[in-house]
Write a protein that holds these residues in place. Structure first.
Motif, PDB file in Angstrom:
ATOM      1  N   GLY A  83       0.759  -1.241   0.000  1.00 11.44           N
ATOM      2  CA  GLY A  83       0.000   0.000   0.000  1.00 11.44           C
ATOM      3  C   GLY A  83       0.787   1.287   0.000  1.00 11.44           C
ATOM      4  O   GLY A  83       0.202   2.361  -0.151  1.00 11.44           O
ATOM      5  N   VAL A  84       2.116   1.235   0.155  1.00  6.79           N
ATOM      6  CA  VAL A  84       2.873   2.484   0.233  1.00  6.79           C
ATOM      7  C   VAL A  84       2.971   3.151  -1.137  1.00  6.79           C
ATOM      8  O   VAL A  84       2.709   2.535  -2.175  1.00  6.79           O
ATOM      9  N   ARG A  85       3.356   4.414  -1.117  1.00 11.81           N
ATOM     10  CA  ARG A  85       3.760   5.115  -2.332  1.00 11.81           C
ATOM     11  C   ARG A  85       5.292   5.126  -2.341  1.00 11.81           C
ATOM     12  O   ARG A  85       5.921   5.170  -1.289  1.00 11.81           O
TER      13      ARG A  85
ATOM     14  N   SER B  83       1.947   0.211 -10.615  1.00  9.93           N
ATOM     15  CA  SER B  83       1.537  -0.564  -9.446  1.00  9.93           C
ATOM     16  C   SER B  83       2.411  -1.797  -9.321  1.00  9.93           C
ATOM     17  O   SER B  83       2.997  -2.271 -10.300  1.00  9.93           O
ATOM     18  N   THR B  84       2.503  -2.334  -8.099  1.00 12.12           N
ATOM     19  CA  THR B  84       3.304  -3.526  -7.859  1.00 12.12           C
ATOM     20  C   THR B  84       2.410  -4.665  -7.367  1.00 12.12           C
ATOM     21  O   THR B  84       1.257  -4.450  -6.977  1.00 12.12           O
ATOM     22  N   LYS B  85       2.976  -5.849  -7.354  1.00 10.63           N
ATOM     23  CA  LYS B  85       2.234  -7.032  -6.912  1.00 10.63           C
ATOM     24  C   LYS B  85       1.851  -6.947  -5.440  1.00 10.63           C
ATOM     25  O   LYS B  85       0.915  -7.626  -4.998  1.00 10.63           O
ATOM     26  N   SER B  86       2.560  -6.128  -4.656  1.00 14.68           N
ATOM     27  CA  SER B  86       2.241  -5.985  -3.231  1.00 14.68           C
ATOM     28  C   SER B  86       1.238  -4.873  -2.956  1.00 14.68           C
ATOM     29  O   SER B  86       0.887  -4.626  -1.802  1.00 14.68           O
ATOM     30  N   GLY B  87       0.796  -4.189  -4.010  1.00 13.94           N
ATOM     31  CA  GLY B  87      -0.206  -3.135  -3.831  1.00 13.94           C
ATOM     32  C   GLY B  87       0.357  -1.750  -3.632  1.00 13.94           C
ATOM     33  O   GLY B  87      -0.402  -0.811  -3.369  1.00 13.94           O
TER      34      GLY B  87
END
Length: 400
Positions: free
Chosen positions: A338-340, A373-377
């Motif tokens: 969820g981080v940026r 976006s990444t696979k971890s959100g």
């Protein structure tokens, strides 16, 4: 807002807020001489107060300036005045006409404080916050500092440094580059977390009080209970001489920093050493084509775990947290759900490759100047700008 203002808002009344100004100065006392917008040239004066925990900063509420003001700042005696620099023009500072807001004034630059929820920056130091050859005169760093102090610092936001350096080396570069006082200092690739007292100076002189910058007890207990340093070091010395241990328990108590000279057997040697140390030990790599810096630490350590600790420590949600880095030992931070994130424009190929592996839907999404976006959100900007300028670029992109 205060409780009465909140009540008024719920009842449908118009809430008229006072303008608030934060001001950095060397004066012992200061006051603001101001004329509220729309007040027909009626000027008045309000004295400033010291900002707790922020040496050199004053604050004042201007109750009549509900739509902003024209103003100038003077010392308490009225013998010295802070007028705008030539590039700003005019004899007085002016805010836009509109709803009252918070502002900061520092070195002739007037910023509007963010009125959104607080943000937290978790940033690497070398070649990210500190530019070295990418920022020889520290101009990019100073511009970041102006933006951070001007827009975010006084709205409850938090600044965290997360570095591969040990404490002594981190404080050394803080003195050298005049780094702002952080709210938390993470060293040794996430193996040491230090509390930084709020009453230390805001400028780089905070780093001159190492005895007051102390280990967080909760994090330290975890490191002591999950990493057998002596055993890992003995294994490396006995069976893996290519990994040259550096540092000592005194400087790096919860990790073993080492260096590996790149050769044709590197991939196989890394596979073997990971197998030998087992799943309870994290092997973190970074570096260029000739040498790799390799850290051995607890699997409960690392920059991602330390970032998650900072999120919990300050209660700032992942979506309001910005992680910043340039190399392989920063890679795990971007996997915080969820981080940026921002990968600075001068990122090493190893970090770009790692980001391509975690990007959704695939590595083609990693384009300089774009957010993916990444696979971890998490959501990550591969910045156009290098070093500290990239952090400003990301603050604008994610948090306005």
């Amino acid at each position: 807002r205060d409780l009465f203002s909140s009540y008024q808002a719920r009842r449908g009344f118009e809430v008229r807020r006072a303008m608030k100004l934060y001001y950095q100065t060397g004066w012992e006392t200061a006051a603001v001489h101001f004329c509220p917008h729309g007040d027909s040239g009626v000027w008045r004066t309000e004295p400033c107060k010291d900002v707790p925990g922020s040496s050199g900063w004053k604050v004042v509420d201007l109750p009549e300036a509900t739509t902003g003001a024209e103003f100038v700042v003077r010392n308490g005696e009225g013998t010295q005045w802070d007028n705008p620099p030539p590039e700003v023009g005019g004899q007085n500072y002016k805010t836009p006409v509109g709803a009252a807001a918070g502002y900061t004034l520092r070195w002739g630059r007037l910023f509007r404080l963010s009125d959104r929820e607080p943000v937290m920056i978790v940033s690497d130091l070398d070649h990210t916050m500190v530019g070295h050859e990418h920022d020889g005169d520290n101009g990019r760093l100073r511009d970041f500092q102006a933006n951070w102090l001007g827009r975010f610092r006084f709205s409850g936001s938090k600044l965290v440094y997360s570095t591969g350096r040990n404490k002594a080396d981190a404080l050394s570069v803080a003195r050298e580059r005049d780094l702002l006082r952080p709210d938390l200092l993470i060293c040794g690739v996430g193996t040491e977390v230090y509390e930084v007292p709020e009453d230390l100076p805001m400028d780089g002189s905070w780093s001159q009080s190492p005895e007051r910058i102390t280990l967080n007890e909760e994090w330290t207990r975890k490191m002591e209970g999950t990493f057998k340093r002596d055993e890992v070091e003995a294994l490396l010395l006995a069976k893996f001489p290519k990994f040259e241990p550096r540092g000592s328990f005194a400087s790096d108590p919860y990790r073993i920093p080492s260096a590996y000279e790149v050769d044709e057997n590197m991939e196989e040697n890394f596979r073997l050493v990971r197998e030998a140390v087992g799943p309870d030990v994290e092997v973190i790599t970074s570096g260029g084509n000739e040498w790799k810096l390799v850290d051995f630490c607890s699997a409960q350590a690392g920059k991602m775990k330390a970032c998650e600790f900072a999120i919990k420590r300050f209660g700032i949600p992942p979506e309001r947290t910005l992680v910043c880095g340039d190399s392989g030992n920063d890679e795990s931070m971007y996997r915080c759900p969820g981080v940026r994130g921002v990968a600075v424009g001068n990122s090493l190929p190893e970090l770009v490759a790692a980001l391509k592996n975690m990007a959704e839907p695939n590595g083609e999404a990693v384009i300089q100047g774009s957010v993916f976006s990444t696979k971890s959100g998490s959501q990550v900007l591969y910045a156009n700008q290098p070093v500290a300028s990239a952090i400003v670029e990301a603050l604008d992109r994610f948090f306005g």
